[in-house]
Design a protein around this motif. Sequence first.
Motif, PDB file in Angstrom:
ATOM      1  N   ALA A  20      23.118  38.567  46.989  1.00 53.88           N
ATOM      2  CA  ALA A  20      23.041  39.012  48.387  1.00 53.88           C
ATOM      3  C   ALA A  20      23.395  37.873  49.324  1.00 53.88           C
ATOM      4  CB  ALA A  20      21.650  39.563  48.677  1.00 53.88           C
ATOM      5  N   GLY A  21      24.525  37.207  49.049  1.00 55.98           N
ATOM      6  CA  GLY A  21      25.112  36.276  50.015  1.00 55.98           C
ATOM      7  C   GLY A  21      25.866  37.113  51.036  1.00 55.98           C
ATOM      8  N   PRO A  22      26.612  36.459  51.927  1.00 55.95           N
ATOM      9  CA  PRO A  22      27.316  37.237  52.956  1.00 55.95           C
ATOM     10  C   PRO A  22      28.298  38.263  52.380  1.00 55.95           C
ATOM     11  CG  PRO A  22      27.687  34.863  53.243  1.00 55.95           C
ATOM     12  CD  PRO A  22      26.701  35.009  52.137  1.00 55.95           C
ATOM     13  N   VAL A  23      28.907  37.950  51.239  1.00 51.97           N
ATOM     14  CA  VAL A  23      29.897  38.879  50.688  1.00 51.97           C
ATOM     15  C   VAL A  23      29.210  40.091  50.048  1.00 51.97           C
ATOM     16  CG1 VAL A  23      31.721  39.117  48.938  1.00 51.97           C
ATOM     17  CG2 VAL A  23      31.671  37.102  50.432  1.00 51.97           C
ATOM     18  N   GLY A  24      28.167  39.835  49.254  1.00 50.14           N
ATOM     19  CA  GLY A  24      27.436  40.954  48.640  1.00 50.14           C
ATOM     20  C   GLY A  24      26.813  41.851  49.704  1.00 50.14           C
ATOM     21  N   MET A  25      26.238  41.245  50.743  1.00 59.83           N
ATOM     22  CA  MET A  25      25.631  42.064  51.804  1.00 59.83           C
ATOM     23  C   MET A  25      26.690  42.879  52.543  1.00 59.83           C
ATOM     24  SD  MET A  25      22.417  39.983  53.437  1.00 59.83           S
ATOM     25  CE  MET A  25      23.015  38.329  53.663  1.00 59.83           C
ATOM     26  N   THR A  26      27.863  42.272  52.764  1.00 53.67           N
ATOM     27  CA  THR A  26      28.940  43.013  53.432  1.00 53.67           C
ATOM     28  C   THR A  26      29.307  44.254  52.625  1.00 53.67           C
ATOM     29  OG1 THR A  26      29.852  41.010  54.430  1.00 53.67           O
ATOM     30  CG2 THR A  26      31.363  42.864  54.184  1.00 53.67           C
ATOM     31  N   HIS A 164      29.915  41.577  40.835  1.00 52.93           N
ATOM     32  CA  HIS A 164      29.409  40.199  40.806  1.00 52.93           C
ATOM     33  C   HIS A 164      29.763  39.523  42.126  1.00 52.93           C
ATOM     34  CE1 HIS A 164      28.391  40.166  36.496  1.00 52.93           C
ATOM     35  NE2 HIS A 164      29.405  41.009  36.401  1.00 52.93           N
ATOM     36  N   ALA A 165      28.709  39.207  42.890  1.00 56.05           N
ATOM     37  CA  ALA A 165      28.910  38.478  44.158  1.00 56.05           C
ATOM     38  C   ALA A 165      27.933  37.305  44.173  1.00 56.05           C
ATOM     39  CB  ALA A 165      28.685  39.417  45.339  1.00 56.05           C
ATOM     40  N   GLU A 166      27.807  36.640  43.002  1.00 56.70           N
ATOM     41  CA  GLU A 166      26.783  35.584  42.857  1.00 56.70           C
ATOM     42  C   GLU A 166      27.242  34.238  43.362  1.00 56.70           C
ATOM     43  OE1 GLU A 166      28.364  36.767  40.055  1.00 56.70           O
ATOM     44  OE2 GLU A 166      26.930  37.682  38.684  1.00 56.70           O
ATOM     45  N   GLY A 167      28.397  34.163  44.001  1.00 57.06           N
ATOM     46  CA  GLY A 167      28.855  32.864  44.489  1.00 57.06           C
ATOM     47  C   GLY A 167      29.507  32.062  43.368  1.00 57.06           C
ATOM     48  N   THR A 168      29.674  30.772  43.610  1.00 54.65           N
ATOM     49  CA  THR A 168      30.444  29.875  42.739  1.00 54.65           C
ATOM     50  C   THR A 168      30.002  29.953  41.274  1.00 54.65           C
ATOM     51  OG1 THR A 168      30.702  28.423  44.609  1.00 54.65           O
ATOM     52  CG2 THR A 168      31.119  27.461  42.441  1.00 54.65           C
ATOM     53  N   PRO A 169      30.943  30.241  40.365  1.00 57.84           N
ATOM     54  CA  PRO A 169      30.571  30.326  38.945  1.00 57.84           C
ATOM     55  C   PRO A 169      30.463  28.949  38.297  1.00 57.84           C
ATOM     56  CG  PRO A 169      32.900  30.801  39.214  1.00 57.84           C
ATOM     57  CD  PRO A 169      32.359  30.543  40.596  1.00 57.84           C
ATOM     58  N   GLN A 170      29.761  28.909  37.170  1.00 57.50           N
ATOM     59  CA  GLN A 170      29.736  27.690  36.341  1.00 57.50           C
ATOM     60  C   GLN A 170      31.079  27.587  35.609  1.00 57.50           C
ATOM     61  OE1 GLN A 170      26.950  25.739  36.312  1.00 57.50           O
ATOM     62  NE2 GLN A 170      26.183  27.158  37.856  1.00 57.50           N
ATOM     63  N   ASP A 171      31.243  26.471  34.870  1.00 52.50           N
ATOM     64  CA  ASP A 171      32.430  26.372  34.012  1.00 52.50           C
ATOM     65  C   ASP A 171      32.264  27.384  32.893  1.00 52.50           C
ATOM     66  OD1 ASP A 171      32.966  24.284  35.613  1.00 52.50           O
ATOM     67  OD2 ASP A 171      32.757  22.726  34.096  1.00 52.50           O
ATOM     68  N   ILE A 281      33.799  39.428  43.163  1.00 58.21           N
ATOM     69  CA  ILE A 281      34.300  39.298  44.542  1.00 58.21           C
ATOM     70  C   ILE A 281      33.735  38.031  45.195  1.00 58.21           C
ATOM     71  CG2 ILE A 281      34.549  41.798  44.824  1.00 58.21           C
ATOM     72  CD1 ILE A 281      32.030  41.794  46.577  1.00 58.21           C
ATOM     73  N   GLY A 282      34.365  37.631  46.310  1.00 52.88           N
ATOM     74  CA  GLY A 282      33.880  36.458  47.057  1.00 52.88           C
ATOM     75  C   GLY A 282      34.003  35.196  46.224  1.00 52.88           C
ATOM     76  N   ASN A 283      33.075  34.273  46.438  1.00 51.68           N
ATOM     77  CA  ASN A 283      33.155  33.005  45.710  1.00 51.68           C
ATOM     78  C   ASN A 283      33.066  33.192  44.201  1.00 51.68           C
ATOM     79  OD1 ASN A 283      33.315  31.553  48.102  1.00 51.68           O
ATOM     80  ND2 ASN A 283      31.938  29.959  47.376  1.00 51.68           N
ATOM     81  N   ALA A 284      32.467  34.266  43.738  1.00 54.88           N
ATOM     82  CA  ALA A 284      32.406  34.514  42.295  1.00 54.88           C
ATOM     83  C   ALA A 284      33.818  34.741  41.737  1.00 54.88           C
ATOM     84  CB  ALA A 284      31.525  35.730  42.008  1.00 54.88           C
ATOM     85  N   ALA A 285      34.741  35.195  42.569  1.00 54.60           N
ATOM     86  CA  ALA A 285      36.132  35.407  42.134  1.00 54.60           C
ATOM     87  C   ALA A 285      36.988  34.174  42.406  1.00 54.60           C
ATOM     88  CB  ALA A 285      36.730  36.616  42.861  1.00 54.60           C
ATOM     89  N   LEU A 298      38.126  35.359  53.048  1.00 52.72           N
ATOM     90  CA  LEU A 298      38.758  36.007  51.888  1.00 52.72           C
ATOM     91  C   LEU A 298      37.745  36.917  51.173  1.00 52.72           C
ATOM     92  CD1 LEU A 298      41.484  35.824  50.429  1.00 52.72           C
ATOM     93  CD2 LEU A 298      40.624  33.840  49.202  1.00 52.72           C
ATOM     94  N   GLY A 299      36.518  36.399  50.997  1.00 58.91           N
ATOM     95  CA  GLY A 299      35.470  37.180  50.324  1.00 58.91           C
ATOM     96  C   GLY A 299      35.114  38.439  51.100  1.00 58.91           C
ATOM     97  N   LEU A 300      35.126  38.322  52.410  1.00 61.09           N
ATOM     98  CA  LEU A 300      34.848  39.490  53.257  1.00 61.09           C
ATOM     99  C   LEU A 300      35.910  40.569  53.031  1.00 61.09           C
ATOM    100  CD1 LEU A 300      33.105  40.450  55.809  1.00 61.09           C
ATOM    101  CD2 LEU A 300      35.036  39.661  57.141  1.00 61.09           C
ATOM    102  N   ARG A 301      37.163  40.124  52.926  1.00 63.49           N
ATOM    103  CA  ARG A 301      38.230  41.105  52.690  1.00 63.49           C
ATOM    104  C   ARG A 301      38.122  41.690  51.279  1.00 63.49           C
ATOM    105  NH1 ARG A 301      41.063  37.045  55.700  1.00 63.49           N
ATOM    106  NH2 ARG A 301      42.185  36.232  53.912  1.00 63.49           N
ATOM    107  N   ASP A 302      37.659  40.876  50.298  1.00 65.45           N
ATOM    108  CA  ASP A 302      37.396  41.426  48.959  1.00 65.45           C
ATOM    109  C   ASP A 302      36.422  42.593  49.084  1.00 65.45           C
ATOM    110  OD1 ASP A 302      38.858  39.403  47.691  1.00 65.45           O
ATOM    111  OD2 ASP A 302      37.106  38.297  46.973  1.00 65.45           O
ATOM    112  N   ALA A 303      35.298  42.336  49.775  1.00 66.96           N
ATOM    113  CA  ALA A 303      34.246  43.353  49.885  1.00 66.96           C
ATOM    114  C   ALA A 303      34.771  44.589  50.605  1.00 66.96           C
ATOM    115  CB  ALA A 303      33.045  42.766  50.629  1.00 66.96           C
TER     116      ALA A 303
END
Length: 387
Positions: A20-26, A164-171, A281-285, A298-303
């Motif tokens: 529920a970051g800005p992209v998931g909430m959007t 998945h809108a969890e933000g930055t992924p791990q390696d 979507i968003g930073n997760a992508a 960019l993430g907002l447009r994904d959502a």
Amino acid sequence: MSCAVTEPVPANIDVLIVGAGPVGMTLALALADSPWRVLLIDRRARGAWADDPRALAIAHGSRQLLERLKAWSEPAGTAIREIHVSQRGGFGRTLLKAQDYGVPALGYVMRYRDLAAALDSRLTAEQLLAPCRVERIEAGHEGASVTLMHNGTTRCITAKLVVHAEGTPQDEPGIRVCDYRQHAIVAEVRPHPDHQHRAWERFTPDGPLALLPLGDDYSVVFTVPPEKADRLLRLDDAGFLAALHQQFGQRLDFVATGARSSFPLALRLRSQTTQQRQVWIGNAAQTLHPVSGQGFNLGLRDAWELAEILHTQTDAGNPNGLAAYARRRQLDRRAGMAFTDGLVRLFSNELPPLRVARGLGLLALDLCPPLRHFVAKRMIWGARSWL
Ligand SMILES: Cc1cc2nc3c(=O)[nH]c(=O)nc-3n(C[C@H](O)[C@H](O)[C@H](O)COP(=O)(O)OP(=O)(O)OC[C@H]3O[C@@H](n4cnc5c(N)ncnc54)[C@H](O)[C@@H]3O)c2cc1C
């Protein structure tokens, strides 16, 4: 594993949004008037974003989308009327002006926490479950079985689609990582004289330095190598302001600073943004360098585009719908990545011929209106500038 399914988690939903970051909430808000049963979860407690020190440059086009969701906070946004782009130690500069494009502002600057609060205020208690963690996802032909941990209880649900809108992924496999060996120091700094709604993007050998008007202050994104970031964080306020002044140059003074934070910067690009019953979507992508403020936009447009496609489907996780989404987003995400990555690489290289070439490029931007308009439209509209 034993699974309880009790309120407030419904056993069967259509769209589970993880993060529920800005992209998931959007996305949750954009689906609010759809027939889908949507559940948004976050691993942190609701409102944990209140500590986030970032400010975001939000494009004029993004503001319009947020307004349509009634999630735009007018008092929290500061207009950017001009952007001055230059390089330290080299000639050439360009100036982008909102008035040349018939828009009131090229973009707006808002604290991450104010944006999150505006989005959160539109969500009901039933729409967002937090803190809640995903333990396991098993995607199948008909849907995904998801095991959640909420309030110390394990719960199993099925979802037609997991977003998945969890933000930055791990390696992990499938993620291209490029470590820029740069950290962004973020702070709010009082300038003298007033900012007059002008943003600055100044390229330096250490990395880009951005000053974004925010209220009476500048939100500063001061990019430097990691060792220098540690030193900057340890300085007292006067020492930090002196270092900022030295990096920026003579045109402005800085008279006070707030707290400083540091973010390591790397490009993380997911090669495939869709899989069976799942989409990223968003930073997760794609997690981009913050130069030129593209990531959230960019993430907002994904959502937004995912919601548009889901509105036309009869099964939220239909593979054709997911394939259409991936196709539609390809150009925008690749262009956003190429734009930010290209800027960082071009301006971080100190070879003298390159410095001259960059100066000529900035000069050409300034003297050639079609080129300048192209860059300005990317800032104002994002992907639509390519069409
Ligand atoms: C210094 C800096 C400056 C920036 N400036 C700009 C700018 O000017 N303009 C711009 O457009 N972009 C900017 N960005 C990028 C922008 O911050 C991100 O693109 C944006 O925050 C991405 O939003 P998101 O919702 O995808 O991810 P996030 O904001 O990271 O939110 C992810 C959410 O998911 C939750 N979560 C994580 N893992 C899980 C899990 N396993 N289960 C459940 N929930 C989970 C987190 O708690 C969080 O709430 C900047 C970034 C940085 C670092």
